[in-house]
Write an enzyme that holds these catalytic residues in place. Structure first.
Site, PDB file in Angstrom:
ATOM      1  N   GLY A  13      -3.282  -0.764  -4.085  1.00 57.81           N
ATOM      2  CA  GLY A  13      -3.808  -0.402  -2.675  1.00 57.81           C
ATOM      3  C   GLY A  13      -4.607   0.562  -2.732  1.00 57.81           C
ATOM      4  CG  ASP A  87      -5.282 -11.049  -7.622  1.00 57.83           C
ATOM      5  OD1 ASP A  87      -3.882 -10.784  -7.307  1.00 57.83           O
ATOM      6  OD2 ASP A  87      -5.698 -12.000  -7.508  1.00 57.83           O
ATOM      7  CG  ASP A 179      10.896   6.525   8.345  1.00 59.92           C
ATOM      8  OD1 ASP A 179       9.959   7.140   8.826  1.00 59.92           O
ATOM      9  OD2 ASP A 179      11.632   5.754   9.089  1.00 59.92           O
ATOM     10  CG  HIS A 180       5.102   8.628   8.377  1.00 60.84           C
ATOM     11  ND1 HIS A 180       4.913   7.402   8.934  1.00 60.84           N
ATOM     12  CD2 HIS A 180       4.315   9.416   9.437  1.00 60.84           C
ATOM     13  CE1 HIS A 180       4.655   7.432  10.109  1.00 60.84           C
ATOM     14  NE2 HIS A 180       4.114   8.452  10.437  1.00 60.84           N
ATOM     15  CD  GLU A 218       1.883   4.307  18.240  1.00 60.21           C
ATOM     16  OE1 GLU A 218       1.329   4.224  17.486  1.00 60.21           O
ATOM     17  OE2 GLU A 218       2.745   3.444  18.702  1.00 60.21           O
ATOM     18  CG  HIS A 242       9.083   6.076  12.606  1.00 57.76           C
ATOM     19  ND1 HIS A 242       9.171   6.033  11.146  1.00 57.76           N
ATOM     20  CD2 HIS A 242       7.818   5.336  12.901  1.00 57.76           C
ATOM     21  CE1 HIS A 242       7.909   5.501  10.672  1.00 57.76           C
ATOM     22  NE2 HIS A 242       7.208   5.138  11.834  1.00 57.76           N
TER      23      HIS A 242
HETATM   24  N1  LIG Z   1      -2.792   2.173   7.213  1.00 54.62           N
HETATM   25  C1  LIG Z   1      -1.665   3.188   7.778  1.00 54.62           C
HETATM   26  O1  LIG Z   1      -2.074   3.975   8.354  1.00 54.62           O
HETATM   27  C2  LIG Z   1      -0.135   2.621   7.477  1.00 54.62           C
HETATM   28  C3  LIG Z   1       1.031   3.577   7.899  1.00 54.62           C
HETATM   29  C4  LIG Z   1       2.194   3.145   7.475  1.00 54.62           C
HETATM   30  C5  LIG Z   1       2.499   2.411   6.525  1.00 54.62           C
HETATM   31  N2  LIG Z   1       1.436   1.501   5.827  1.00 54.62           N
HETATM   32  C6  LIG Z   1       1.692   0.581   4.932  1.00 54.62           C
HETATM   33  O2  LIG Z   1       0.918   0.794   3.856  1.00 54.62           O
HETATM   34  C7  LIG Z   1       0.624  -0.315   3.171  1.00 54.62           C
HETATM   35  C8  LIG Z   1      -0.921  -0.490   3.109  1.00 54.62           C
HETATM   36  O3  LIG Z   1      -1.576  -0.445   4.253  1.00 54.62           O
HETATM   37  P1  LIG Z   1      -3.060  -0.294   4.441  1.00 54.62           P
HETATM   38  O4  LIG Z   1      -3.408  -0.261   5.838  1.00 54.62           O
HETATM   39  O5  LIG Z   1      -3.836   0.754   3.511  1.00 54.62           O
HETATM   40  O6  LIG Z   1      -3.512  -1.888   3.860  1.00 54.62           O
HETATM   41  P2  LIG Z   1      -5.351  -2.275   3.692  1.00 54.62           P
HETATM   42  O7  LIG Z   1      -6.109  -1.111   4.265  1.00 54.62           O
HETATM   43  O8  LIG Z   1      -5.246  -3.864   4.143  1.00 54.62           O
HETATM   44  O9  LIG Z   1      -5.119  -2.190   2.008  1.00 54.62           O
HETATM   45  C9  LIG Z   1      -4.546  -3.070   1.285  1.00 54.62           C
HETATM   46  C10 LIG Z   1      -5.457  -2.839  -0.156  1.00 54.62           C
HETATM   47  O10 LIG Z   1      -4.385  -3.817  -1.102  1.00 54.62           O
HETATM   48  C11 LIG Z   1      -5.505  -4.449  -1.726  1.00 54.62           C
HETATM   49  N3  LIG Z   1      -5.122  -5.889  -2.027  1.00 54.62           N
HETATM   50  C12 LIG Z   1      -5.040  -6.703  -1.270  1.00 54.62           C
HETATM   51  N4  LIG Z   1      -4.746  -8.108  -1.866  1.00 54.62           N
HETATM   52  C13 LIG Z   1      -4.820  -7.626  -3.298  1.00 54.62           C
HETATM   53  C14 LIG Z   1      -4.357  -8.115  -4.403  1.00 54.62           C
HETATM   54  N5  LIG Z   1      -4.010  -9.546  -4.612  1.00 54.62           N
HETATM   55  N6  LIG Z   1      -4.356  -7.527  -5.755  1.00 54.62           N
HETATM   56  C15 LIG Z   1      -4.796  -6.444  -5.684  1.00 54.62           C
HETATM   57  N7  LIG Z   1      -5.110  -5.661  -4.416  1.00 54.62           N
HETATM   58  C16 LIG Z   1      -4.948  -6.088  -3.175  1.00 54.62           C
HETATM   59  C17 LIG Z   1      -6.867  -4.226  -1.024  1.00 54.62           C
HETATM   60  O11 LIG Z   1      -7.948  -4.090  -1.770  1.00 54.62           O
HETATM   61  P3  LIG Z   1      -8.614  -5.366  -2.335  1.00 54.62           P
HETATM   62  O12 LIG Z   1      -9.043  -6.114  -1.023  1.00 54.62           O
HETATM   63  O13 LIG Z   1     -10.115  -4.916  -2.995  1.00 54.62           O
HETATM   64  O14 LIG Z   1      -8.058  -6.161  -3.156  1.00 54.62           O
HETATM   65  C18 LIG Z   1      -6.459  -2.921  -0.334  1.00 54.62           C
HETATM   66  O15 LIG Z   1      -6.778  -1.735  -1.237  1.00 54.62           O
HETATM   67  C19 LIG Z   1       1.244  -1.574   4.235  1.00 54.62           C
HETATM   68  O16 LIG Z   1       2.388  -1.684   3.712  1.00 54.62           O
HETATM   69  C20 LIG Z   1       1.207  -0.768   5.434  1.00 54.62           C
HETATM   70  O17 LIG Z   1       2.123  -1.393   6.212  1.00 54.62           O
HETATM   71  C21 LIG Z   1       0.095   1.657   6.452  1.00 54.62           C
END
Ligand SMILES: NC(=O)c1ccc[n+]([C@@H]2O[C@H](COP(=O)([O-])OP(=O)(O)OC[C@H]3O[C@@H](n4cnc5c(N)ncnc54)[C@H](OP(=O)(O)O)[C@@H]3O)[C@@H](O)[C@H]2O)c1
Length: 492
Positions: A13, A87, A179-180, A218, A242
């Site tokens: 990711g 992938d 869990d941040h 929030e 949390h």
């Molecule tokens: N964002 C936040 O603030 C936040 C906060 C707390 C927890 N989280 C958790 O962190 C995790 C990531 O969240 P995010 O917000 O960063 O998600 P995101 O922006 O949707 O990123 C998803 C990532 O996965 C990649 N991806 C998707 N399908 C793929 C595949 N088949 N093979 C390889 N790579 C693939 C995407 O890139 P490509 O499309 O180029 O493949 C992208 O890099 C989740 O579990 C979320 O619940 C996020």
């Protein structure tokens, strides 16, 4: 200068939002503090076909956006990053990934240490873990550690299935479930406050405490996260993780020491001690609601069901309040009121412990109230009964206030930097053990099952502090929410 750790970090990711906003700045912080120095490399993976140069530019942009200005340090840091188009469902890609990791291991003289970071949609977590094993990416020499993001499951059954898949590849002592909130300074400060202050230890029990209140408010709505949020809601998004972590810190017994084992032992017991409700009791003791449209500061904001990506008849909770009880004899009967929601009056996470009032030579007096401000402000307030200046026996309420300086808060390592630093150091204190997670899911599942049978969804106006039912929940037992942002005299 902190101790340097050698590692090849594989970021699944690597092009995602979390990596960009939080993880690269956190790694840069560790680089600045010397934890990552000469012997490390980061492989970012995602499907899109980026070059190494482009990826390094993205990483540099990310740390600049987080406030970094030292161009030389940023360039030196970004040079350690490589990109691998991958992938996660394709077994062949893991072979290439393994070769690249081995090459970087040689180049940076890492010695076999691997950190795997699952920063992508949870649907892929078990696939990645399974492939890491079948394609033999784990090294024989050095450590292999896995960081896994939330959500960890959707309920107990799915969390268990995910855990089974992961533990097929990694042992419990190699798994770091994030869990941040556990990386937040003021969440960690609860332990120091409770166990390093003898006077407080003496009153932290049912004889003295009237209630404990936890608010995670929030001000924002669902923003662009409707796709995820529609499957979660406030109960799964905030309470299961949390809120429950704060409940454990506030109700657990004193640990024998600060080792990860000692902390996990008392935390696991705190979760075991949670008083289990039947579904009928859960309905009485928990309130859910959804926000409706309103005008806030002259700006019209949509209701939850009008938000992009949200079903017009959505039954997703954007607010939860509840009364939690523990069977720990020390605090049995003390209500722990929790509330969390989107589009509330103001953003703040805070905890208030209200002590019982009573008779005194000055007459009946109100109990003391201790508030711990977790974010965005960080500090404490203690309300005391004090003698009024110039008078002999007249009392007035005084507030002993302490807030960390905003600049000091800004300069302190951010939660993700602390947590990734802990993983590199092999310290599991601030991560979720499976037993703890299992218990929190079991607790929350009863509430979601009770709600699933109910076709009504109460509402609250955006910008308020939730539905009337969330206030009635406390008033029924002579309690009231301490923090009422429209009325409070205190700056929080
Ligand atoms: N964002 C936040 O603030 C936040 C906060 C707390 C927890 N989280 C958790 O962190 C995790 C990531 O969240 P995010 O917000 O960063 O998600 P995101 O922006 O949707 O990123 C998803 C990532 O996965 C990649 N991806 C998707 N399908 C793929 C595949 N088949 N093979 C390889 N790579 C693939 C995407 O890139 P490509 O499309 O180029 O493949 C992208 O890099 C989740 O579990 C979320 O619940 C996020």
């Amino acid at each position: 200068m902190s101790k340097e750790v050698n590692a090849v970090i594989i970021m699944f990711g690597g092009s995602g939002d979390l990596a960009h906003r939080k993880l690269y700045p956190a790694l840069f912080g560790l680089f600045q503090h010397g934890v990552l120095k000469d012997h490390f490399a980061v492989i970012g993976t995602a499907r899109r076909p980026w070059s190494d140069d482009h990826y390094q530019q993205i990483v540099a942009d990310s740390v600049r956006e987080a406030g970094a200005t030292d161009d030389q340090a940023i360039a030196a840091f970004a040079a350690h990053f490589c990109y691998q188009s991958h992938d996660v469902t394709d077994a062949d890609h893991y072979v290439t990934l393994k070769q690249l990791a081995a090459k970087l291991d040689d180049q940076y003289e890492v010695g076999g240490n691997r950190l795997y970071y699952m920063a992508m949609a949870p649907t892929f977590f078990s696939t990645i873990a399974t492939h890491l094993k079948s394609e033999e990416l784990l090294t024989e020499q050095g450590f292999n550690r896995l960081i896994i993001e939330k959500p960890f499951g959707h309920d107990y059954a799915s969390a268990k299935a995910l855990n089974d898949a992961i533990t097929g590849t990694f042992k419990e002592d190699q798994i770091y479930r994030i869990d941040h909130y556990l990386g937040k300074d003021m969440a960690q400060a609860i332990l120091a406050l409770r166990f390093a202050n003898p006077w407080l230890k003496g009153v932290w029990n049912k004889d003295y405490i009237k209630d404990i209140q936890i608010t995670l408010a929030e001000a924002v709505g669902v923003e662009e996260r409707a796709g995820y949020y529609e499957t979660a809601g406030a109960l799964r998004d905030m309470v299961q993780n949390h809120v429950m972590q704060l409940v454990a810190y506030l109700t657990m017994d004193e640990p024998k020491s600060l080792t990860p084992e000692a902390i996990h032992q008392v935390k696991a017991k705190a979760f075991d001690d949670l008083h289990r409700y039947t579904e009928a009791e859960a309905k009485q003791n928990f309130v859910r609601a959804q926000y409706t449209a309103a005008t806030i500061d002259g700006q019209a904001v949509p209701g939850y069901r009008e938000e992009d990506g949200v079903a017009k008849d959505s039954m997703t909770d954007t607010f939860v309040a509840g009364k939690i009880l523990t069977d720990n004899p020390n605090l049995a009967g003390v209500p722990i009121f929790i509330r969390t929601g989107k589009r509330l009056t103001r953003k703040s996470t805070q905890v208030t412990v209200t002590l019982k009032g009573g008779a005194s030579p000055f007459g009946q007096v109100k109990g003391n109230q201790l508030t711990i401000y977790i974010e965005p402000n960080e500090g404490y307030t203690l309300e005391i009964n004090a003698k009024k200046l110039g008078e002999t026996t007249t009392l007035e309420r005084e507030w002993l206030n302490m807030r960390h300086e905003p600049q000091a808060v800004k300069d302190a390592p951010e939660a993700y930097e602390r947590l990734i630093g802990d993983v590199l150091a092999g310290d599991q204190t601030n991560f979720n053990h499976w037993n703890e997670l299992a218990q929190t899911w079991r607790y929350v599942d009863v509430i979601s099952k009770a709600w699933a049978k109910d076709q009504t969804m109460p509402t609250y106006e955006a910008g308020s502090m939730g539905p009337k039912a969330a206030f009635d929940l406390l008033k029924a037992g002579d309690h009231d929410w301490y923090w009422q942002p429209r009325h409070t005299q205190l700056a929080d």
